[in-house]
Design a protein around this motif. Structure first.
Motif, mmCIF file in Angstrom:
data_model
loop_
_atom_site.group_PDB
_atom_site.id
_atom_site.type_symbol
_atom_site.label_atom_id
_atom_site.label_comp_id
_atom_site.label_asym_id
_atom_site.label_seq_id
_atom_site.Cartn_x
_atom_site.Cartn_y
_atom_site.Cartn_z
ATOM 1 N N LYS A 190 -6.238 0.834 12.796
ATOM 2 C CA LYS A 190 -5.748 1.810 11.820
ATOM 3 C C LYS A 190 -5.387 3.160 12.429
ATOM 4 N N LYS B 85 -2.380 2.365 5.745
ATOM 5 C CA LYS B 85 -2.022 3.303 4.669
ATOM 6 C C LYS B 85 -3.223 4.175 4.287
ATOM 7 N N GLY B 86 -4.403 3.560 4.201
ATOM 8 C CA GLY B 86 -5.608 4.310 3.849
ATOM 9 C C GLY B 86 -5.925 5.385 4.864
ATOM 10 N N GLU C 16 -3.034 -2.213 4.435
ATOM 11 C CA GLU C 16 -3.962 -1.419 3.611
ATOM 12 C C GLU C 16 -4.775 -0.454 4.466
ATOM 13 N N LYS C 17 -5.274 -0.932 5.599
ATOM 14 C CA LYS C 17 -6.067 -0.091 6.501
ATOM 15 C C LYS C 17 -5.229 1.067 7.044
ATOM 16 N N LYS D 69 -1.578 -8.058 5.040
ATOM 17 C CA LYS D 69 -2.076 -7.326 3.871
ATOM 18 C C LYS D 69 -3.229 -6.388 4.262
#
Length: 252
Positions: free
Chosen positions: A197, A233-234, A230-231, A226
């Motif tokens: 990330k 973007k977070g 998500e990681k 997926k």
């Protein structure tokens, strides 16, 4: 000053201590931070890097002196672990620790061989047209997968902490640096994706990495894509939020 050397450098402790003693007067500056400084120098006709860790405050000094390994020692120990598991990193030569009469930690140093590299992942992030970009990302993914298989959770897995050397057309070598923050544990697939990330990946880069990691791990590409998206973007949201809060607090 306490010194621990790699077995290949036994008998050279005195010369290494002399090299470190001249740290502030000699060598070429690479990084000047608030607490850490890195310089390059020459030791017996060999290019070396010396990382200086400034004396910590009293609380951290107690922690590092009696309860936790120092940053210099961790850098040395972790480099040895990586090399034992065939994960490239600049060769660990020695580490040194200054101690007071009571055993409290003062300044410390980590000495390693210098790697003359070509670029880092940072260049790929800023230049979508970087030559052989996808090939490099795929090989970087293989490198990270190998690291994960060796139970290495590199907590500072960020764009500037992997040095890349081009060996030939479509062939690249990767070296981990800034090693003092690692955990050694069996990583779930979610934890493995989480480890990417901090790379500040674009959507295109996420696709390339998820596809390659799926090939290597046998997991579903859609599932990995997926999780990784998500990681990523977070992480970006959290950084943006922190920057916004800092700006807001400064205005008050």
């Amino acid at each position: 000053m306490r010194i621990i050397t790699h077995s290949k450098y036994k008998g050279k402790e005195k010369a290494l201590l002399q090299l470190v003693a001249s740290f502030f007067n000699e060598g070429n500056l690479i990084v000047k931070g608030s607490r850490n400084t890195i310089k390059s120098n020459v030791f017996e006709n060999e290019k070396v890097n010396i990382k200086y860790f400034k004396k910590p405050g009293i609380v951290k000094s107690i922690i590092y002196s009696f309860f936790r390994s120092t940053k210099a020692k961790r850098s040395f120990d972790y480099a040895n672990y990586l090399l034992e598991h065939n994960i490239p990193t600049p060769f660990p030569i020695a580490y040194m620790e200054e101690r007071s009469g009571s055993g409290l930690l003062g300044d410390s140093y980590y000495v390693s061989q210098q790697i003359d590299y070509d670029f880092t992942i940072r260049e790929l992030i800023h230049n979508p047209l970087f030559p052989e970009r996808n090939i490099i990302l795929e090989q970087f993914t293989e490198f990270t997968f190998k690291m994960h298989e060796a139970n290495v959770n590199f907590l500072d897995h960020s764009p500037g902490n992997t040095l890349i050397i081009k060996k030939g057309e479509g062939q690249y070598d990767f070296y981990l640096i800034d090693l003092n923050r690692m955990k050694f544990e069996n990583l779930s697939i979610e934890a493995r994706m989480d480890n990417f990330k901090k790379m500040w990946l674009s959507k295109t880069m996420v696709k390339v990495i998820a596809k390659k990691y799926a090939e290597l791990s046998g997991d579903s590409e859609a599932k990995l894509h997926k999780i990784l998206l998500e990681k990523t973007k977070g992480f970006k949201r959290n950084i943006t939020k922190k920057k916004w809060l800092k700006r807001k607090l400064k205005r008050k």
